[in-house]
Design a protein around this motif. Structure first.
Motif, PDB file in Angstrom:
ATOM      1  N   GLU A  38       0.837  -1.208   0.000  1.00 51.41           N
ATOM      2  CA  GLU A  38       0.000   0.000   0.000  1.00 51.41           C
ATOM      3  C   GLU A  38       0.871   1.256   0.000  1.00 51.41           C
ATOM      4  N   GLN A  39       1.956   1.235   0.763  1.00 48.99           N
ATOM      5  CA  GLN A  39       2.854   2.388   0.811  1.00 48.99           C
ATOM      6  C   GLN A  39       3.526   2.610  -0.542  1.00 48.99           C
ATOM      7  N   GLN A  40       3.929   1.529  -1.194  1.00 44.23           N
ATOM      8  CA  GLN A  40       4.530   1.647  -2.522  1.00 44.23           C
ATOM      9  C   GLN A  40       3.541   2.256  -3.511  1.00 44.23           C
ATOM     10  N   ILE A  41       2.295   1.849  -3.414  1.00 40.32           N
ATOM     11  CA  ILE A  41       1.267   2.398  -4.301  1.00 40.32           C
ATOM     12  C   ILE A  41       1.063   3.884  -4.012  1.00 40.32           C
ATOM     13  N   GLU A  42       0.953   4.234  -2.744  1.00 44.60           N
ATOM     14  CA  GLU A  42       0.782   5.640  -2.377  1.00 44.60           C
ATOM     15  C   GLU A  42       1.964   6.478  -2.850  1.00 44.60           C
ATOM     16  N   ASP A  43       3.177   5.954  -2.698  1.00 47.88           N
ATOM     17  CA  ASP A  43       4.372   6.666  -3.157  1.00 47.88           C
ATOM     18  C   ASP A  43       4.348   6.862  -4.671  1.00 47.88           C
ATOM     19  N   ALA A  44       3.925   5.825  -5.406  1.00 47.12           N
ATOM     20  CA  ALA A  44       3.862   5.917  -6.867  1.00 47.12           C
ATOM     21  C   ALA A  44       2.821   6.942  -7.306  1.00 47.12           C
ATOM     22  N   VAL A  45       1.673   6.954  -6.636  1.00 44.08           N
ATOM     23  CA  VAL A  45       0.630   7.932  -6.964  1.00 44.08           C
ATOM     24  C   VAL A  45       1.128   9.339  -6.688  1.00 44.08           C
ATOM     25  N   GLU A  46       1.769   9.524  -5.551  1.00 47.88           N
ATOM     26  CA  GLU A  46       2.304  10.849  -5.203  1.00 47.88           C
ATOM     27  C   GLU A  46       3.356  11.287  -6.210  1.00 47.88           C
ATOM     28  N   PHE A  47       4.223  10.369  -6.616  1.00 54.82           N
ATOM     29  CA  PHE A  47       5.232  10.673  -7.623  1.00 54.82           C
ATOM     30  C   PHE A  47       4.570  11.123  -8.922  1.00 54.82           C
ATOM     31  N   ALA A  48       3.543  10.383  -9.334  1.00 53.56           N
ATOM     32  CA  ALA A  48       2.842  10.722 -10.576  1.00 53.56           C
ATOM     33  C   ALA A  48       2.175  12.093 -10.483  1.00 53.56           C
ATOM     34  N   LYS A  49       1.553  12.369  -9.344  1.00 57.46           N
ATOM     35  CA  LYS A  49       0.887  13.667  -9.168  1.00 57.46           C
ATOM     36  C   LYS A  49       1.884  14.824  -9.209  1.00 57.46           C
ATOM     37  N   ASN A  50       3.085  14.589  -8.713  1.00 58.13           N
ATOM     38  CA  ASN A  50       4.096  15.643  -8.645  1.00 58.13           C
ATOM     39  C   ASN A  50       4.990  15.708  -9.871  1.00 58.13           C
ATOM     40  N   SER A  51       4.793  14.799 -10.820  1.00 61.07           N
ATOM     41  CA  SER A  51       5.598  14.786 -12.031  1.00 61.07           C
ATOM     42  C   SER A  51       4.990  15.727 -13.062  1.00 61.07           C
ATOM     43  N   PRO A  52       5.839  16.293 -13.902  1.00 60.83           N
ATOM     44  CA  PRO A  52       5.289  17.180 -14.938  1.00 60.83           C
ATOM     45  C   PRO A  52       4.499  16.385 -15.969  1.00 60.83           C
ATOM     46  N   ASP A  53       3.539  17.044 -16.579  1.00 61.16           N
ATOM     47  CA  ASP A  53       2.792  16.410 -17.665  1.00 61.16           C
ATOM     48  C   ASP A  53       3.743  16.159 -18.823  1.00 61.16           C
ATOM     49  N   PRO A  54       3.470  15.138 -19.633  1.00 59.55           N
ATOM     50  CA  PRO A  54       4.339  14.894 -20.780  1.00 59.55           C
ATOM     51  C   PRO A  54       4.210  16.022 -21.800  1.00 59.55           C
ATOM     52  N   THR A  55       5.276  16.218 -22.522  1.00 60.12           N
ATOM     53  CA  THR A  55       5.236  17.220 -23.593  1.00 60.12           C
ATOM     54  C   THR A  55       4.526  16.593 -24.788  1.00 60.12           C
ATOM     55  N   PRO A  56       4.008  17.411 -25.699  1.00 58.33           N
ATOM     56  CA  PRO A  56       3.281  16.859 -26.850  1.00 58.33           C
ATOM     57  C   PRO A  56       4.077  15.814 -27.635  1.00 58.33           C
ATOM     58  N   ASP A  57       5.395  15.995 -27.743  1.00 59.31           N
ATOM     59  CA  ASP A  57       6.180  15.025 -28.510  1.00 59.31           C
ATOM     60  C   ASP A  57       6.334  13.687 -27.773  1.00 59.31           C
ATOM     61  N   GLN A  58       6.003  13.624 -26.499  1.00 59.78           N
ATOM     62  CA  GLN A  58       6.096  12.391 -25.726  1.00 59.78           C
ATOM     63  C   GLN A  58       4.788  11.613 -25.676  1.00 59.78           C
ATOM     64  N   LEU A  59       3.706  12.245 -26.086  1.00 54.79           N
ATOM     65  CA  LEU A  59       2.390  11.640 -25.912  1.00 54.79           C
ATOM     66  C   LEU A  59       2.211  10.312 -26.633  1.00 54.79           C
ATOM     67  N   MET A  60       2.841  10.110 -27.755  1.00 55.36           N
ATOM     68  CA  MET A  60       2.629   8.897 -28.525  1.00 55.36           C
ATOM     69  C   MET A  60       3.797   7.913 -28.422  1.00 55.36           C
ATOM     70  N   THR A  61       4.717   8.139 -27.510  1.00 52.39           N
ATOM     71  CA  THR A  61       5.831   7.213 -27.362  1.00 52.39           C
ATOM     72  C   THR A  61       5.402   6.015 -26.519  1.00 52.39           C
ATOM     73  N   ASP A  62       6.035   4.912 -26.744  1.00 50.70           N
ATOM     74  CA  ASP A  62       5.786   3.674 -25.983  1.00 50.70           C
ATOM     75  C   ASP A  62       4.346   3.190 -26.095  1.00 50.70           C
ATOM     76  N   ILE A  63       3.712   3.451 -27.220  1.00 49.17           N
ATOM     77  CA  ILE A  63       2.346   2.960 -27.482  1.00 49.17           C
ATOM     78  C   ILE A  63       2.468   1.912 -28.576  1.00 49.17           C
ATOM     79  N   TYR A  64       1.974   0.722 -28.251  1.00 48.88           N
ATOM     80  CA  TYR A  64       2.058  -0.370 -29.211  1.00 48.88           C
ATOM     81  C   TYR A  64       0.672  -0.948 -29.433  1.00 48.88           C
ATOM     82  N   ALA A  65       0.258  -0.990 -30.645  1.00 48.53           N
ATOM     83  CA  ALA A  65      -1.060  -1.566 -30.950  1.00 48.53           C
ATOM     84  C   ALA A  65      -1.047  -2.196 -32.331  1.00 48.53           C
TER      85      ALA A  65
END
Length: 86
Positions: A59-86
């Motif tokens: 649970e602590q690892q999950i909370e830490d990951a969520v907090e990290f995500a909330k405090n991380s900058p949004d991706p730039t437009p050029d990053q939006l389509m990276t690492d997408i595989y379909a």
């Protein structure tokens, strides 16, 4: 093959009134996480307090990951389509 079951509704306000309580309970009895916990205790591989401690760590690892995500900058437009595989 893996069969899954959703215990919760589609969204926070979903009352799940389209399933019978008995159906949900039958699936809860088959919950693989709970079954592994019980097997670990029954075999002596883990004690209940060790399982509780492990769950708190997770649970602590999950909370830490969520907090990290909330405090991380949004991706730039050029990053939006990276690492997408379909």
């Amino acid at each position: 093959m893996c069969t899954t079951y959703r215990f919760h509704g589609h969204h926070a306000g979903d009352p799940l009134n389209y399933r019978e309580k008995e159906e949900v309970e039958r699936w809860r009895l088959r919950d693989p996480i709970e079954r592994v916990k019980q097997a670990a205790i029954a075999s002596g591989a883990m004690r209940p307090d060790e399982i509780e401690s492990l769950e708190r760590q997770i649970e602590q690892q999950i909370e830490d990951a969520v907090e990290f995500a909330k405090n991380s900058p949004d991706p730039t437009p050029d990053q939006l389509m990276t690492d997408i595989y379909a």
